[in-house]
Design a protein around this motif. Structure first.
Motif, PDB file in Angstrom:
ATOM      1  N   TYR A  59       0.706  -1.307  -0.115  1.00 21.99           N
ATOM      2  CA  TYR A  59       0.070  -0.056   0.019  1.00 21.99           C
ATOM      3  C   TYR A  59       0.871   1.478   0.008  1.00 21.99           C
ATOM      4  O   TYR A  59       1.957   1.299   0.602  1.00 21.99           O
ATOM      5  N   GLY A  60       0.195   2.491  -0.591  1.00 15.61           N
ATOM      6  CA  GLY A  60       0.922   3.632  -0.498  1.00 15.61           C
ATOM      7  C   GLY A  60       0.833   4.226   0.906  1.00 15.61           C
ATOM      8  O   GLY A  60      -0.199   3.988   1.649  1.00 15.61           O
ATOM      9  N   ASP A  61       1.718   4.840   1.150  1.00 19.23           N
ATOM     10  CA  ASP A  61       1.974   5.416   2.818  1.00 19.23           C
ATOM     11  C   ASP A  61       0.678   5.994   3.175  1.00 19.23           C
ATOM     12  O   ASP A  61       0.130   5.927   4.397  1.00 19.23           O
ATOM     13  N   SER A  62      -0.006   6.775   2.251  1.00 23.10           N
ATOM     14  CA  SER A  62      -1.088   7.689   2.756  1.00 23.10           C
ATOM     15  C   SER A  62      -2.538   6.881   2.888  1.00 23.10           C
ATOM     16  O   SER A  62      -3.259   7.394   3.239  1.00 23.10           O
ATOM     17  N   VAL A  63      -2.409   5.613   2.482  1.00 18.26           N
ATOM     18  CA  VAL A  63      -3.398   4.878   2.527  1.00 18.26           C
ATOM     19  C   VAL A  63      -3.325   3.505   3.492  1.00 18.26           C
ATOM     20  O   VAL A  63      -4.426   2.863   3.844  1.00 18.26           O
ATOM     21  N   LYS A  64      -2.227   3.321   4.008  1.00 15.83           N
ATOM     22  CA  LYS A  64      -2.251   2.299   4.928  1.00 15.83           C
ATOM     23  C   LYS A  64      -3.114   2.361   6.147  1.00 15.83           C
ATOM     24  O   LYS A  64      -3.029   3.316   6.832  1.00 15.83           O
ATOM     25  N   GLY A  65      -3.852   1.269   6.339  1.00 13.52           N
ATOM     26  CA  GLY A  65      -4.760   1.101   7.371  1.00 13.52           C
ATOM     27  C   GLY A  65      -6.034   1.545   7.032  1.00 13.52           C
ATOM     28  O   GLY A  65      -6.995   1.386   7.907  1.00 13.52           O
ATOM     29  N   ARG A  66      -6.398   2.318   5.897  1.00 12.45           N
ATOM     30  CA  ARG A  66      -7.769   2.585   5.644  1.00 12.45           C
ATOM     31  C   ARG A  66      -8.131   1.872   4.224  1.00 12.45           C
ATOM     32  O   ARG A  66      -9.391   1.767   4.191  1.00 12.45           O
ATOM     33  N   PHE A  67      -7.176   1.514   3.288  1.00 16.74           N
ATOM     34  CA  PHE A  67      -7.768   0.871   2.160  1.00 16.74           C
ATOM     35  C   PHE A  67      -7.294  -0.757   2.255  1.00 16.74           C
ATOM     36  O   PHE A  67      -6.114  -0.972   2.875  1.00 16.74           O
ATOM     37  N   THR A  68      -8.008  -1.431   1.408  1.00 16.42           N
ATOM     38  CA  THR A  68      -7.602  -2.925   1.288  1.00 16.42           C
ATOM     39  C   THR A  68      -7.880  -3.295   0.178  1.00 16.42           C
ATOM     40  O   THR A  68      -8.876  -3.049  -0.453  1.00 16.42           O
ATOM     41  N   ILE A  69      -6.646  -3.773  -0.354  1.00 18.72           N
ATOM     42  CA  ILE A  69      -7.068  -4.405  -1.932  1.00 18.72           C
ATOM     43  C   ILE A  69      -7.041  -5.929  -1.869  1.00 18.72           C
ATOM     44  O   ILE A  69      -6.462  -6.437  -0.877  1.00 18.72           O
ATOM     45  N   TYR A  70      -7.972  -6.668  -2.586  1.00 15.52           N
ATOM     46  CA  TYR A  70      -8.199  -8.032  -2.516  1.00 15.52           C
ATOM     47  C   TYR A  70      -8.899  -8.418  -3.857  1.00 15.52           C
ATOM     48  O   TYR A  70      -9.266  -7.629  -4.494  1.00 15.52           O
ATOM     49  N   ARG A  71      -8.727  -9.622  -4.230  1.00  9.50           N
ATOM     50  CA  ARG A  71      -9.104 -10.271  -5.248  1.00  9.50           C
ATOM     51  C   ARG A  71     -10.037 -11.486  -5.211  1.00  9.50           C
ATOM     52  O   ARG A  71     -10.157 -12.192  -4.111  1.00  9.50           O
TER      53      ARG A  71
END
Length: 112
Positions: A59-71
């Motif tokens: 993750y980019g630093d600015s979104v860590k802990g807020r965004f989640t990528i999954y497939r």
């Protein structure tokens, strides 16, 4: 040929959530590196999140802990769950297969 189709963007208030989807075709999806990038007006396109074969994520630093990528390989779709959205998350979000093939983008606006 490879096709990536993003959806799920829109207008959301600060603190809200959105889930972006990217439906892929023409690739061996379960083995592909899938990424989300974003580009705000006047800024360069930057990496938001990456998921590689095996499910490892970055993750980019600015979104860590807020965004989640999954497939979901059964649907050939990669998702970006975005929580605690901030006005600075406003951008066009793009799905890409490791920077080679790109979708058309989906607009996210975070504003009250």
């Amino acid at each position: 040929q490879v096709q990536l189709v993003e959806s799920g963007g829109g207008l959301v208030q600060p603190g809200g959530s959105l889930r972006l989807s990217c439906a892929a075709s023409g690739i061996f999806f379960s083995r592909a590196t899938m990424e989300w990038y974003r580009q705000a007006p006047g800024e360069e396109r930057g990496l938001v999140a990456r998921i590689i074969r095996g499910g490892f994520t970055t993750y980019g630093d600015s979104v860590k802990g807020r965004f989640t990528i999954y497939r979901d390989s059964s649907k050939n779709t990669v998702y970006l769950q975005m929580n605690s959205l901030k006005p600075e998350d406003t951008a066009v979000y793009y799905c890409t297969t490791g920077g080679v093939h790109w979708g058309q983008g989906t607009q996210v606006i975070v504003s009250s």
